[in-house]
Design an enzyme around this catalytic site. Structure first.
Site, PDB file in Angstrom:
ATOM      1  N   ARG A   1      15.031 -19.371 -45.624  1.00 51.86           N
ATOM      2  CA  ARG A   1      14.611 -20.272 -44.555  1.00 51.86           C
ATOM      3  C   ARG A   1      14.318 -21.671 -45.078  1.00 51.86           C
ATOM      4  NH1 ARG A   1       9.782 -17.077 -42.045  1.00 51.86           N
ATOM      5  NH2 ARG A   1       9.567 -19.014 -40.835  1.00 51.86           N
TER       6      ARG A   1
ATOM      7  N   ARG B   1      11.233  -7.025 -47.942  1.00 52.90           N
ATOM      8  CA  ARG B   1      10.160  -7.158 -46.962  1.00 52.90           C
ATOM      9  C   ARG B   1      10.450  -8.373 -46.079  1.00 52.90           C
ATOM     10  NH1 ARG B   1       4.876  -7.027 -50.690  1.00 52.90           N
ATOM     11  NH2 ARG B   1       6.176  -8.525 -51.827  1.00 52.90           N
TER      12      ARG B   1
ATOM     13  N   ASP C   1      10.110 -11.062 -43.121  1.00 54.88           N
ATOM     14  CA  ASP C   1       8.941 -11.687 -42.529  1.00 54.88           C
ATOM     15  C   ASP C   1       8.886 -11.447 -41.026  1.00 54.88           C
ATOM     16  OD1 ASP C   1       8.355 -12.756 -45.024  1.00 54.88           O
ATOM     17  OD2 ASP C   1       9.412 -14.630 -44.630  1.00 54.88           O
TER      18      ASP C   1
ATOM     19  N   TYR D   1      22.151 -12.327 -46.908  1.00 53.14           N
ATOM     20  CA  TYR D   1      21.404 -12.828 -45.762  1.00 53.14           C
ATOM     21  C   TYR D   1      22.297 -13.750 -44.939  1.00 53.14           C
ATOM     22  CZ  TYR D   1      16.795 -11.143 -47.263  1.00 53.14           C
ATOM     23  OH  TYR D   1      15.736 -10.356 -47.604  1.00 53.14           O
TER      24      TYR D   1
END
Length: 283
Positions: A236, A71, A73, A131
């Site tokens: 992040r 999911r 952001d 990522y």
């Protein structure tokens, strides 16, 4: 990776009332997350999931609920988001891609479509995720890069950042990098790669790790991380803390202390969403 996901997988499939002869379709999606409220359906906000589900309903007349690898952001992008859904449609597997693309906005792309076994589950079947986070070193804002990178006005020490990133590899408790803890049963995850590369550019469409380029115009810093699962805002938060080291505001010892403190308040800022990409998922 979700704890107890193998047992959960059986429970999920047992609870889904599949129509007779339902087919399981897997899609690989790429999207620019700039104008979306994230992947997941949200009330009164446009999400990637709701947009794709609406396109499937427009094509088939069926209301489906997409299962996804992750999911993302609000504002986060994807190159290889994997989803699956069940359908009674007779559309051939390879025709879903062009058929859906005509019903999707320009910033969501179906890269691949295929039929998979009934027990394939995009969420619980995921073993590894990659990522990528892109930093742009530049005094001047580039309007064409801004939606896809975090600009840093001054130079960053990539070697110092890499020394800190090396501490992330292995099995650790990543609670210091999880927003709104606790979100899951455990914040222990295993990272297999955490690598920073300085480059003059990167293949935005490519899943392969970015190659180093030490040239004078190498003003991008690309952080690649591969793990068996990620916590809310984890990548992040890691990047924001690594940048503290890169700015020479923090030492390696300070980064290690923040990592081991198991306290989000001790770690650095959360890097903005626009530099983050879900690159690929391994099953």
């Amino acid at each position: 990776m979700l704890i107890g996901h193998r047992n959960a997988l059986a429970d999920v499939h047992a609870s889904v009332h599949l129509p007779r002869m339902a087919r399981n379709i897997r899609l690989t999606l790429a999207y620019d997350g700039t104008r979306y409220a994230g992947w997941q359906v949200q009330r009164d906000r446009v999400s990637v999931q709701s947009t794709v589900e609406a396109s499937i309903e427009a094509l088939t007349g069926e209301r489906v609920s997409l299962l996804s690898a992750g999911r993302t952001d609000a504002g986060v992008h994807a190159l290889g988001q994997v989803v699956n859904f069940f359908t009674e449609s007779t559309i051939p597997p390879d025709k879903w891609q062009p058929a859906l693309q005509t019903r999707l906005p320009h910033d969501i792309v179906v890269r691949d479509s295929q039929e998979v076994p009934a027990d394939f589950h995009a969420t619980y079947g995921a073993k590894l995720k990659r990522y990528r986070y892109v930093i742009h070193e530049s005094r001047i804002e580039n309007p064409f890069i801004r939606p896809f990178a975090w600009r840093q006005n001054g130079p960053l020490d990539v070697d110092a950042m890499q020394n800190a990133a090396d501490l992330l590899v292995g099995t650790h408790d990543f609670r210091s990098f999880e927003s709104h803890w606790p979100n899951t049963d455990t914040s222990v995850r295993t990272m297999f790669e955490a690598r920073l590369t300085r480059a003059s550019g990167w293949n935005v469409w490519g899943a392969a790790p970015v190659s180093a380029d030490p040239g004078a115009d190498a003003d991008y810093i690309v952080f690649e991380i591969v793990g068996d699962g990620f916590l809310y805002n984890m990548v992040r938060s890691i990047v924001g803390t690594l940048v503290c080291v890169g700015r020479r505001a923090w030492t390696l010892a300070q980064f290690q202390h923040a990592f081991q403190a198991l306290d989000r308040n001790v770690a650095g800022e959360t890097a903005p969403a626009q530099g983050l990409f879900l690159v690929s998922v391994t099953y």
